[in-house]
Design an enzyme around this catalytic site. Structure first.
Site, PDB file in Angstrom:
ATOM      1  N   HIS A 127       0.842  -1.195   0.000  1.00  6.55           N
ATOM      2  CA  HIS A 127       0.000   0.000   0.000  1.00  6.55           C
ATOM      3  C   HIS A 127       0.873   1.240   0.000  1.00  6.55           C
ATOM      4  CE1 HIS A 127      -2.359   3.174   2.318  1.00  6.55           C
ATOM      5  NE2 HIS A 127      -3.007   3.041   1.183  1.00  6.55           N
ATOM      6  N   SER A 128       0.566   2.184  -0.888  1.00 13.29           N
ATOM      7  CA  SER A 128       1.282   3.454  -0.945  1.00 13.29           C
ATOM      8  C   SER A 128       2.788   3.218  -1.138  1.00 13.29           C
ATOM      9  CB  SER A 128       0.987   4.270   0.317  1.00 13.29           C
ATOM     10  OG  SER A 128       1.530   5.563   0.237  1.00 13.29           O
ATOM     11  N   MET A 129       3.608   3.802  -0.277  1.00  9.90           N
ATOM     12  CA  MET A 129       5.053   3.644  -0.416  1.00  9.90           C
ATOM     13  C   MET A 129       5.509   2.216  -0.153  1.00  9.90           C
ATOM     14  SD  MET A 129       6.101   6.547  -1.419  1.00  9.90           S
ATOM     15  CE  MET A 129       7.859   6.275  -1.312  1.00  9.90           C
TER      16      MET A 129
ATOM     17  N   MET B 232      -1.340  -0.808  -4.160  1.00  9.60           N
ATOM     18  CA  MET B 232      -2.530   0.032  -4.045  1.00  9.60           C
ATOM     19  C   MET B 232      -2.094   1.465  -3.749  1.00  9.60           C
ATOM     20  SD  MET B 232      -4.788  -2.586  -1.698  1.00  9.60           S
ATOM     21  CE  MET B 232      -3.443  -2.732  -0.529  1.00  9.60           C
TER      22      MET B 232
ATOM     23  N   HIS C  50      -7.006   7.591  -0.128  1.00  9.78           N
ATOM     24  CA  HIS C  50      -5.741   6.877   0.063  1.00  9.78           C
ATOM     25  C   HIS C  50      -5.843   5.757   1.093  1.00  9.78           C
ATOM     26  CE1 HIS C  50      -1.498   6.740  -0.854  1.00  9.78           C
ATOM     27  NE2 HIS C  50      -1.201   6.646   0.425  1.00  9.78           N
TER      28      HIS C  50
END
Length: 1137
Positions: free
Chosen positions: A294-296, A321, A411
């Protein structure tokens, strides 16, 4: 009697500046040297320095109140030698005295502002507020996520300690277990590792992991087909990064990537230990782990491949994601920029290798899922893989595209959205295979399953899942079957109306080679798979028996609809159910393609679409109605020519701005019309679309117009039900993104697919116009980081103008006055020059890029850095972006100036309440005139204490703390200096005090503009301390990166005004400020961290100029180490008990 201020430009030798508050101008005078160790005797020529006197350079209150004192100063000055060497203001063949031009500059209040600056800043602030308002309220996607529920528990692997990883005391590894379903810490399925993102929690895995456990128990565990196909439960592991700020700090990202590799090695070892594993011994031990990031966390997963401790073939499937793959979210840290470049270069070069044996990523698939317009943390444009991964190994898809999801997500919601997690879990189970040591199917099969789950099925390049070509159904029809005329089509208003099953046959006629035809079918009922309970089926059939010589295979399903017919026809058929595309239902009752909590679910439409060429081996398409009870359903099916279903609108962006786009769909039209607008590609523009249908009350409608807005790459689709008025925005070509590997992928532009009821013989008018206010909001996510760079352009030009006037006249004008001067010439010229540079780059494409970015070492034919310059786009249509951003940043700088001024004024008032400045003034009256030149206006620490403080701070920077922390301290100290300067200038507004106040204030504004670049690293450092991570901070503890700032601030605390530079070296000051401004405009967004070092160079140069105020004899060095006893004793004598 004239009131004189020591240190004012009026005291410069041979360079009177005619400026005072009263309008009366003093005569120019020569003041004594800075060396007052022997005030009554002339200094030796070798020790003297022909400089501007310290009376001018040291900022202090005027105490000369009578002519006798002035005469004493003149008498002392008359003994100074007329020429020396070594001065910064001294040329080789020029007189050593600085020559300041005599010009009239009336000092202004810092609150004053010119009309040009006022109106420009007003326009900038209005634009900024419009952008923020538009981003928050206009062209916003609907929120459609439903809440998910779970019963989480976590097993901590405490034995994953320092023997396995050096980060064991900071990071942790957990195994998820759903309470009531999964029991015990032993592993028994297929390993999946979840990696959280920036400041993310390891507990974010619970939504997807819970759905995985429940789906396996309810749908797969008892399925007869699951075990033979290698489907096993998923063991979800998750790493706890203590909510580290990965997006801000490259070293933290590398640390996490190293830990992930160690965690993968440890996870795989668990399946080898019989005491920790309950896995079937007949299955191979897992050799790889599926990663969910997820994200970074998705970037950390890719960074693991470039780490030295990466275990080959340990990862072959990654699903991310809201991960910013294309570029870093912020560029404030040089290491994170380099890490991104290294990761993307490694992946590009690996996929460029054709040989599977040499390509380390040949079996790795990567799917990037973006949240869309609701994600206000990371721009969804950055989730694009089009410049990194070929379509054979990965793709980018938006959640609004995914069938049954059909909504954008913010987010955080993408980790818990109920309808999305269901699709995610099904996709993961589609690709796993416990019979292989990799625990997954082959790369090609994984890609097909991912495309099937995540894409609409309407994409032109989608490769359908291959079905068994052997027929599964034997359909027997008699003379009473309905043969449908391919020109008329089929319309059924109701299913199961007859008492007996019925079949409707469409003859599949081979089209002419030059004519392309397609078959489309739409129904509000589900198309069933073959079986006893099937009610509505669509079959692709061929005449049976087959050709002579073929073996007659038995059919699992036989449907006899011949009845009492004397003759019958037997057809060997396969079901079309695997090819069905789900579309959101569009009726007058539906307001969105999804349903929320508490709303009645509406079943989606079923849609089939075939090119006739792809089904030419079949003779008929059969629609079989086997329902025994009437059902209020409908079916619409027809053949149509591709020329009627595909329209291209060759309109330009200029025409869209001026007149918009208008077109009509005729009354006799196909059910589906696909409109392509090639000119609409940019994500910076938003549009309004109106769909008007003629009124026709004669025929009851089957469904309302349904519109799909889509891009071919990345895969972004949005559905609009009951479409009449809709807002259109897209994530197409975006600023600062590298170009795609396939340069032709954006040629099609925006696609609009329209489904309309063909039974209503009405015309439809469509109007598409640009939404200018809504488009402003699209700038927010793409240009947020511009406020860390472009304001430094404005402040740099302001300081450049201030120093040019100061070097010529001795008057340091205020920030607002200098800004007004810049707006007359330098700032508009620079913005216009940058605009023409952008236009020229758009014309020459990458030719100009090679000149400006000569150190780029990309060996491929594609220049992936071509969009790093200026505002990140070379599209000529957006020429106005640079001036507009410049105007906005002028407004931001003016706002920052007044906010800082208000804060300083407030602090100065408080300073006056808690300090005793009057006593200091009374003390200074008794100071001898010979000592007056060295007396500061406010009491400050002794040289010894300042030296110790500076040394201690530099020592900490070189050993413990990052230099960014010292920079924050320097900003606070500068704020304190500005406060004291403002207070003293308020009480004694002499020209010297005004000069120093303006100088200190503008430098403070410059430091504040540079602060956002340094703050993220400070946040990471504080976070490490908060989690008791006492390992030395891994960063760039470079003393030289902060030393000039510390020395400059120390000069300010001593009340020293910088001297004017009248030699040719003054042009260096001009060049430094101008170069910083140009860099801020050209590379400031893509390489913002360099701005700190450029401002650091400016600070070093200013410190060097400050140093020219001191002669640095032995006595001067001694005064640094030993306090002047004369001044000290004098202070002690005047103290009262």
């Amino acid at each position: 009697m004239h009131r004189r201020s020591s240190g004012s430009s009026e005291d410069s030798a041979d360079a009177p500046v005619k400026a005072s508050r009263t309008g009366e101008h003093s005569k120019s005078r020569k003041l004594p040297s800075a060396d007052h160790s022997a005030p009554k005797s002339s200094p030796s020529p070798s020790a003297a320095r022909n400089r501007i006197s310290n009376n001018q350079l040291n900022w202090q209150q005027s105490q000369v109140r009578n002519g006798s004192a002035s005469k004493e100063l003149l008498a002392s000055a008359s003994k100074i030698p007329s020429k020396t060497s070594g001065d910064i203001n001294t040329g080789d063949d020029k007189t050593p005295e600085p020559k300041l031009k005599s010009r009239h500059f009336q000092p202004q209040t810092p609150w004053a502002i010119s009309l040009s600056a006022f109106f420009t800043s007003l326009v900038g602030i209005v634009l900024l507020l419009s952008i923020v308002y538009s981003a928050a309220n206009l062209q916003c996607d609907l929120k459609g996520c439903r809440m998910s529920w779970m019963s989480p528990s976590f097993v901590h692997f405490s034995d994953f300690d320092t023997e396995h990883t050096r980060f064991a005391s900071k990071y942790s590894l957990y195994l998820y277990r759903e309470q009531g379903i999964e029991h015990g810490p032993k592993v028994k399925g297929i390993p999946v590792l979840f990696i959280p993102g920036n400041a993310g929690s390891y507990k974010q895995v619970r939504s997807i992991a819970s759905e995985s456990a429940r789906y396996f128990l309810e749908a797969l565990h008892s399925s007869e087909a699951s075990a033979p196909s290698g489907v096993k439960g998923l063991d979800f592991f998750t790493v706890d990064f203590n909510e580290d700020f990965t997006a801000f700090h490259g070293r933290t990202m590398l640390d996490q990537a190293e830990y992930v590799n160690e965690a993968i090695r440890y996870i795989l070892s668990l399946y080898l230990d019989p005491q920790k594993s309950e896995r079937d011994p007949n299955l191979p031990d897992p050799a790889s782990v599926i990663i969910l990031g997820h994200s970074m966390g998705g970037i950390v997963a890719r960074a693991a491949f470039v780490m030295p401790n990466f275990q080959p073939h340990s990862v072959n499937t990654i699903v991310t994601m809201s991960a910013p793959h294309a570029r870093p979210p912020v560029t404030f840290d040089p290491l994170i920029v380099k890490v991104y470049e290294d990761i993307n270069d490694h992946w590009r070069h690996a996929y460029a290798i054709k040989s599977a044996t040499e390509n380390s990523l040949s079996q790795v698939t990567l799917v990037s899922i973006a949240g869309g317009g609701l994600d206000t943390v990371v721009p969804s444009d950055y989730a694009s893989l089009e410049s990194i991964v070929p379509d054979t190994h990965g793709f980018t898809v938006f959640t609004s595209t995914i069938p049954t999801v059909w909504t954008s997500m913010d987010h955080q919601a993408i980790t818990w959205c109920d309808q999305f997690r269901k699709v995610m879990v099904k996709a993961l189970y589609d690709v796993v295979d416990s019979r292989d040591k990799s625990q997954t199917k082959s790369r090609a099969e994984r890609m097909k399953h991912f495309r099937k789950r995540f894409l609409t099925g309407l994409e032109a390049d989608v490769e359908r899942i291959p079905v068994d070509t052997n027929p599964t159904t034997l359909l027997t029809v008699g003379d009473g079957h309905d043969a449908i005329d391919t020109k008329e089509g089929l319309v059924l208003r109701g299913i199961g109306k007859g008492k007996e099953p019925k079949a409707y046959l469409f003859p599949v006629q081979a089209s002419e080679p030059w004519v392309s035809r397609k078959f489309t079918l739409l129904s509000n009922s589900e198309l069933d798979h073959p079986g006893e309970n099937a009610k509505l089926e669509v079959l692709l059939c061929s005449v049976y028996p087959p050709q002579l010589g073929q073996v007659n295979a038995p059919f699992p399903v036989e449907i006899d609809l011949s009845g009492n017919s004397s003759t019958s026809t037997r057809l060997a058929c396969r079901s079309a159910a695997p090819d069905v595309v789900s579309l959101p239902a569009s009726t007058r009752a539906t307001k969105a393609p999804f349903f929320l909590e508490g709303e009645q679910p509406i079943p989606p439409f079923s849609y089939l679409q075939y090119d006739v060429e792809s089904i030419r081996e079949y003779h008929f398409i059969a629609v079989v109605d086997r329902s025994n009870t009437p059902t209020p359903g409908w079916i619409v099916a027809q053949f149509s020519d591709a020329a009627d279903t595909h329209l291209t609108q060759p309109v330009t962006l200029g025409q869209l701005v001026t007149t918009g786009l208008r077109f009509e769909l005729p009354r006799t039209r196909p059910m589906v019309v696909d409109v392509q607008i090639p000119s609409i590609q940019s994500s910076l523009l938003a549009y309004h679309m109106e769909v008007k249908e003629e009124i026709n009350s004669e025929q009851r409608e089957l469904f309302r117009p349904l519109i799909r807005q889509y891009l071919t790459r990345p895969y972004e689709s949005k559905f609009f039900v009951d479409a009449t008025k809709l807002d259109i925005s897209l994530h197409g070509i975006s600023p600062f993104l590298p170009p795609p590997l396939d340069a032709s992928q954006n040629d099609d532009g925006l696609g609009i697919q329209i489904w309309t009821d063909p039974t209503r013989i009405t015309g439809i008018a469509i109007k598409l116009t640009i939404d200018p206010i809504g488009s402003l909001g699209k700038l927010y996510m793409r240009y947020r980081t511009v406020f860390a760079s472009f304001p430094q352009l404005v402040v740099g030009l302001v300081l450049r103008k201030q120093f040019r006037i100061y070097d010529n006249t001795g008057t340091f004008i205020s920030f607002s006055e200098s800004l007004g001067n810049c707006l007359h010439r330098s700032l508009p010229m620079l913005l216009v020059s940058m605009t023409f540079l952008s236009l020229s780059m758009g014309q020459s494409d990458t030719a100009g890029q090679g000149v400006l970015w000569t150190w780029w070492k990309n060996t491929s034919a594609i220049d992936f850095a071509q969009n790093d310059l200026l505002v990140g786009t070379t599209e000529p249509f957006f020429w106005f972006l640079i001036p507009m951003i410049g105007v906005v940043c002028v407004g931001v700088c003016v706002l920052l100036h007044y906010v800082a001024l208000a804060l300083i004024s407030l602090l100065a008032t408080s300073y006056g309440w808690i300090s005793s400045p009057r006593k200091e003034i009374e003390d200074k009256k008794n100071v001898p005139v010979s000592k007056l030149g060295r007396t500061p206006v406010f009491a400050h620490s002794s040289p010894q204490r300042r030296l110790l403080t500076t040394g201690a701070l530099l020592l900490l920077v070189s050993t413990v703390i990052p230099y960014q922390s010292a920079y924050v301290i320097a900003c606070l100290v500068q704020l304190s200096t500005c406060t004291r300067a403002h207070y003293v200038t308020r009480g004694n507004p002499s020209l010297a005090h005004i000069n120093f106040r303006n100088y200190a204030h503008t430098i403070f504004v410059l430091m504040v503009c540079n602060l956002p670049i340094n703050l993220p690293t400070v946040v990471v450092w504080i976070r490490n301390i908060a989690v008791h991570w006492f390992t030395p901070f891994s960063s760039y503890e470079n003393v030289l990166s902060i030393l000039p700032f510390i020395l400059l601030v120390e000069n300010f605390t001593a009340g020293k005004m910088i001297p004017p530079v009248t030699s040719r070296l003054r042009h260096l000051t001009n060049v430094l400020f101008f170069a910083t401004a140009v860099y801020a405009a050209v590379y400031g967004v893509s390489y913002a961290y360099v701005l700190h070092h450029l401002v650091n160079v400016i600070a070093a140069w200013l410190v060097a100029i400050h140093a020219t105020t001191d002669s640095w004899p032995i006595a001067g060095v001694r005064s640094l180490l030993f306090e002047d006893t004369g001044i000290t004793n004098h202070r002690k004598q005047n103290k009262k008990p």
